[in-house]
Design an enzyme around this catalytic site. Structure first.
Site, PDB file in Angstrom:
ATOM      1  N   LYS A   1       0.862  -1.186   0.000  1.00 12.55           N
ATOM      2  CA  LYS A   1       0.000   0.000   0.000  1.00 12.55           C
ATOM      3  C   LYS A   1       0.892   1.227   0.000  1.00 12.55           C
ATOM      4  O   LYS A   1       1.747   1.385   0.875  1.00 12.55           O
ATOM      5  CB  LYS A   1      -0.903  -0.014   1.232  1.00 12.55           C
ATOM      6  CG  LYS A   1      -1.745   1.254   1.349  1.00 12.55           C
ATOM      7  CD  LYS A   1      -2.814   1.136   2.403  1.00 12.55           C
ATOM      8  CE  LYS A   1      -3.564   2.444   2.575  1.00 12.55           C
ATOM      9  NZ  LYS A   1      -4.622   2.356   3.575  1.00 12.55           N
TER      10      LYS A   1
ATOM     11  N   LYS B   1      -2.271  -1.510  -3.789  1.00 17.58           N
ATOM     12  CA  LYS B   1      -3.123  -0.331  -3.682  1.00 17.58           C
ATOM     13  C   LYS B   1      -2.281   0.931  -3.769  1.00 17.58           C
ATOM     14  O   LYS B   1      -1.271   0.999  -3.088  1.00 17.58           O
ATOM     15  CB  LYS B   1      -3.851  -0.390  -2.331  1.00 17.58           C
ATOM     16  CG  LYS B   1      -4.760   0.782  -2.059  1.00 17.58           C
ATOM     17  CD  LYS B   1      -5.323   0.660  -0.666  1.00 17.58           C
ATOM     18  CE  LYS B   1      -6.194   1.877  -0.389  1.00 17.58           C
ATOM     19  NZ  LYS B   1      -6.639   1.933   0.962  1.00 17.58           N
TER      20      LYS B   1
HETATM   21  C1  PBG Z   1      -7.051   3.819   5.651  1.00 16.95           C
HETATM   22  C2  PBG Z   1      -7.583   3.511   4.304  1.00 16.95           C
HETATM   23  C3  PBG Z   1      -7.479   4.374   3.216  1.00 16.95           C
HETATM   24  C4  PBG Z   1      -8.124   3.777   2.150  1.00 16.95           C
HETATM   25  C5  PBG Z   1      -8.612   2.541   2.600  1.00 16.95           C
HETATM   26  N1  PBG Z   1      -8.263   2.383   3.942  1.00 16.95           N
HETATM   27  C6  PBG Z   1      -6.904   5.736   3.119  1.00 16.95           C
HETATM   28  C7  PBG Z   1      -5.596   6.001   3.690  1.00 16.95           C
HETATM   29  O1  PBG Z   1      -4.735   5.136   3.789  1.00 16.95           O
HETATM   30  O2  PBG Z   1      -5.399   7.148   4.054  1.00 16.95           O
HETATM   31  C8  PBG Z   1      -8.225   4.395   0.795  1.00 16.95           C
HETATM   32  C9  PBG Z   1      -9.234   3.864  -0.110  1.00 16.95           C
HETATM   33  C10 PBG Z   1      -9.554   4.761  -1.256  1.00 16.95           C
HETATM   34  O3  PBG Z   1      -8.916   5.799  -1.509  1.00 16.95           O
HETATM   35  O4  PBG Z   1     -10.508   4.415  -1.959  1.00 16.95           O
HETATM   36  N2  PBG Z   1      -6.757   2.763   6.464  1.00 16.95           N
END
Ligand code: PBG
Length: 332
Positions: free
Chosen positions: A199, A253
């Protein structure tokens, strides 16, 4: 003729719809899709997410209606994200381990009324912390092992509520093995883990933070735990570690800008591999179509097919219901 093509004509195989269909190497099916949904407190409550046209936050009763729509179109699972009221947020994310928090109530209600659909429960502290970080903070530092302990409690209450898949999205080190051990110890050996393994610290999460209303709270950025977008070898190492720690499924991601990693992860590890077509990617499609620059449906379907071609076993996308609806129409 000045060229020797030995009679080879690639275009023969593209000459009519039936042969293009017959030779299609990749197909998108509703079964490939996971639909992320935002849940809020209240009854019969719905709020549009301003930066994500077509996406709304809903109370549990309406969430159930959405889950039924998804089920009826053949979408196998939904991913839940709670919008936690600000008076329930604190420095230690204490609400995350409350068995009666919004997330757990939503899971229980879904399991009761729509038991056919799988529930992917996000594990991370950002909806619950007053500072918007995915972990606990001391003196400006995100604490790793202390955070993992809280994540383990969060995972166990979600499993107890009925979650099928625990999906840690926090990027703390060692959280997959910690959560696996905590789940097993509590008797939830059958609950699987989908790790947000690679991620990245991405600007494409902006609209999501608007949706869960964590953006306004966030102090600083997430670069000390989410990955540097420049790094691919490190991403493979992250994925390998999560597999070693017991992840059943892995995720890359965001999606489109990181399809090289989807391909490499699938090829290297042969694991069930998912990508998250994140909020900003969805919003770009919507914004371009609202301006008349792109056809939303065509661009969205081509995008999702690209994920499959790259090697995804499944895609988390806000367009899941739209895509499944289109696929149903094409078949009828
Ligand atoms: C946070 C989380 C995020 C997303 C999913 N879980 C945002 C972040 O890491 O700040 C993003 C999902 C998206 O942008 O659709 N745990």
């Amino acid at each position: 003729m000045g060229f020797d093509h030995k009679g080879i004509r690639m275009r023969r195989l593209r000459s009519a719809p039936w042969i293009r269909e017959m030779l299609s190497e990749t197909r998108l099916s509703p079964a490939d899709l996971i639909w992320p949904l935002f849940v809020i407190e209240g009854q019969n409550a719905r709020e549009a997410v301003q930066s994500m046209p077509g996406v709304e936050r809903t109370s549990i009763d309406l969430l159930i209606e959405k889950a039924k729509q998804a089920r009826d179109l053949g979408i196998p699972a939904i991913a839940l994200f709670p919008v936690v009221p600000s008076d329930k947020k604190d420095e230690s994310a204490s609400e995350s381990a409350n068995e009666d928090n919004l997330m757990c109530r939503a899971i229980r209600a879904l399991k009761k009324d729509v038991p056919e659909i799988g529930i992917v429960a996000d594990v991370a502290l950002d909806p619950y912390t007053s500072h918007g970080h995915d972990g606990l903070v001391r003196d400006g530092i995100i604490l790793n092992d202390e955070t993992v302990e809280v994540l383990c409690r969060q995972a166990v209450v979600q499993a107890k509520a009925g979650a099928d898949i625990i999906a840690p999205s926090d990027m703390m080190d060692g959280r997959v093995s910690g959560i696996r051990a905590a789940l097993d110890e509590a008797g939830y050996t059958q609950i699987s883990i989908m790790a947000y393994a690679a991620k990245f610290a991405s600007c494409f999460y902006g609209p999501f933070r608007d949706a869960v209303q964590s953006g306004g709270f966030l102090k600083g950025d997430k670069k000390t735990y989410q990955m540097n977008p420049a790094n691919a070898s490190e991403a493979l190492r992250e994925v390998e570690l999560d597999i070693g720690e017991g992840a059943d499924m892995v995720m890359v991601k965001p999606g489109l800008p990181y399809l090289d990693l989807v391909y490499r992860v699938k090829t290297a590890f042969n694991m069930p591999t998912f990508a998250y077509h994140v909020s900003g990617e969805y919003s770009m499609l919507k914004a371009a179509s609202e301006k008349g620059y792109l056809d939303y449906e065509a661009a969205m379907m081509e995008t999702l097919l690209g994920f499959k071609r790259a090697g995804c076993d499944g895609i988390l996308t806000y367009a899941a219901l739209d895509a499944a609806g289109l696929l149903a129409k094409q078949r009828s």
